[in-house]
Design an enzyme around this catalytic site. Structure first.
Site, PDB file in Angstrom:
ATOM      1  N   GLU A 122      -0.874   1.436   1.726  1.00  5.79           N
ATOM      2  CA  GLU A 122      -1.525   2.234   2.769  1.00  5.79           C
ATOM      3  C   GLU A 122      -2.887   1.629   3.126  1.00  5.79           C
ATOM      4  O   GLU A 122      -3.228   1.510   4.309  1.00  5.79           O
ATOM      5  CB  GLU A 122      -1.656   3.683   2.314  1.00  5.79           C
ATOM      6  N   GLU A 142       6.189   6.825  -2.358  1.00  7.05           N
ATOM      7  CA  GLU A 142       5.918   8.264  -2.431  1.00  7.05           C
ATOM      8  C   GLU A 142       7.176   9.124  -2.420  1.00  7.05           C
ATOM      9  O   GLU A 142       7.283  10.092  -3.188  1.00  7.05           O
ATOM     10  CB  GLU A 142       4.986   8.670  -1.281  1.00  7.05           C
TER      11      GLU A 142
END
Length: 268
Positions: A122, A142
């Site tokens: 990210e 995730e």
């Protein structure tokens, strides 16, 4: 001026500010002191006109294994009082540190070795140029943990990669080796393991030799116009670009070319 915390090293290499994520025992998982140090590093780079570029890397053969879930579950109790005070004073600080919606005006080059997954991938999306060692690994894990990649990936990844590749990365949670990450466009260079920082600094030196006002204006224009129509984008480009031609640096660049010498830029 150099900042830093116990989990974030700040160094100068010429006109480049090098930020090193420094928790090798945890594969540089994001901690609260690391996030505070990152935010301070981005701020330092923007405020110091002698800094022309930034390199983000990790210590100990890893880039970043994502958020430290134990520290997150502990609500910050593992961090010192100063760090907790900083986060309380600016509840958005951690997102700025991760470049979720904060964009440094200086070019940011990522030098990746080893794991760059979850929150690491990210943060990577907030950098401008990306170099990785051949053994580096990427991915957004995730969903495998029943979590959501809330660091910006569901918005940014489809704007940086073809949608099919972005959605496969987001929905499968599988790891991506460096060669595949380069093939789909997530990174730009794959180099021998252990040389990503060297290559990133080489790219930084090429950037640093250019007119800083021009470099910063070009970066700003690329991001400002990304979601505009072509007509609006071209108009915005002129508004951003024409003033550069009136700078002393632009005149110095032309003069140095005519005199066959390296230019001396002064941000003027």
């Amino acid at each position: 001026m150099t900042s830093g915390t116990e989990h974030l090293i700040v160094e100068r290499v010429g006109a480049t500010l090098v930020l090193t994520l420094n928790r090798p025992e945890a594969r540089n998982a994001l901690s609260l002191p690391m996030l505070v140090g990152l935010y301070d590093g981005w701020t330092e780079a923007d405020e110091d006109d002698t800094v022309r570029s930034v390199v983000l890397t990790g210590a100990g053969g890893a880039f970043c294994a994502g958020m430290d879930l134990k520290a997150l579950a502990g609500g910050g109790r593992m961090a010192g009082e100063h760090v907790r005070d900083r986060l309380a004073a600016d509840p958005d600080l951690h997102w700025k540190a991760m470049l979720r919606h904060h964009r440094p005006r200086k070019p940011v080059i990522a030098a990746v070795e080893g794991p760059c997954v979850a929150g690491g991938t990210e943060i990577l999306q907030g950098t401008d140029i990306r170099v990785a060692g051949r053994g580096a690994t990427f991915g957004l894990f995730e969903v495998r943990r029943g979590l959501f990649p809330i660091g910006g990936s569901t918005v940014r990844l489809t704007r940086q990669l073809p949608r099919t590749h972005a959605l496969e990365m987001l929905l499968t949670g599988r790891p991506y080796p460096a060669e595949e990450a380069a093939r789909i466009g997530l990174i730009g260079h794959v180099v021998p393991d252990g040389t990503a920082l060297e290559k990133a600094l080489e790219i930084a030196e090429l950037i640093n030799a250019n007119g800083p006002l021009a470099v910063e204006a070009v970066k700003a224009s690329v991001y400002e116009t990304a979601e505009m129509t072509e007509t609006d984008g071209l108009k915005s480009e002129l508004e951003r670009g024409w003033p550069i031609f009136d700078t002393a640096d632009a005149k110095e660049g032309s003069k140095a070319f005519a005199e066959k010498r390296p230019p001396v830029y002064r941000r003027a």
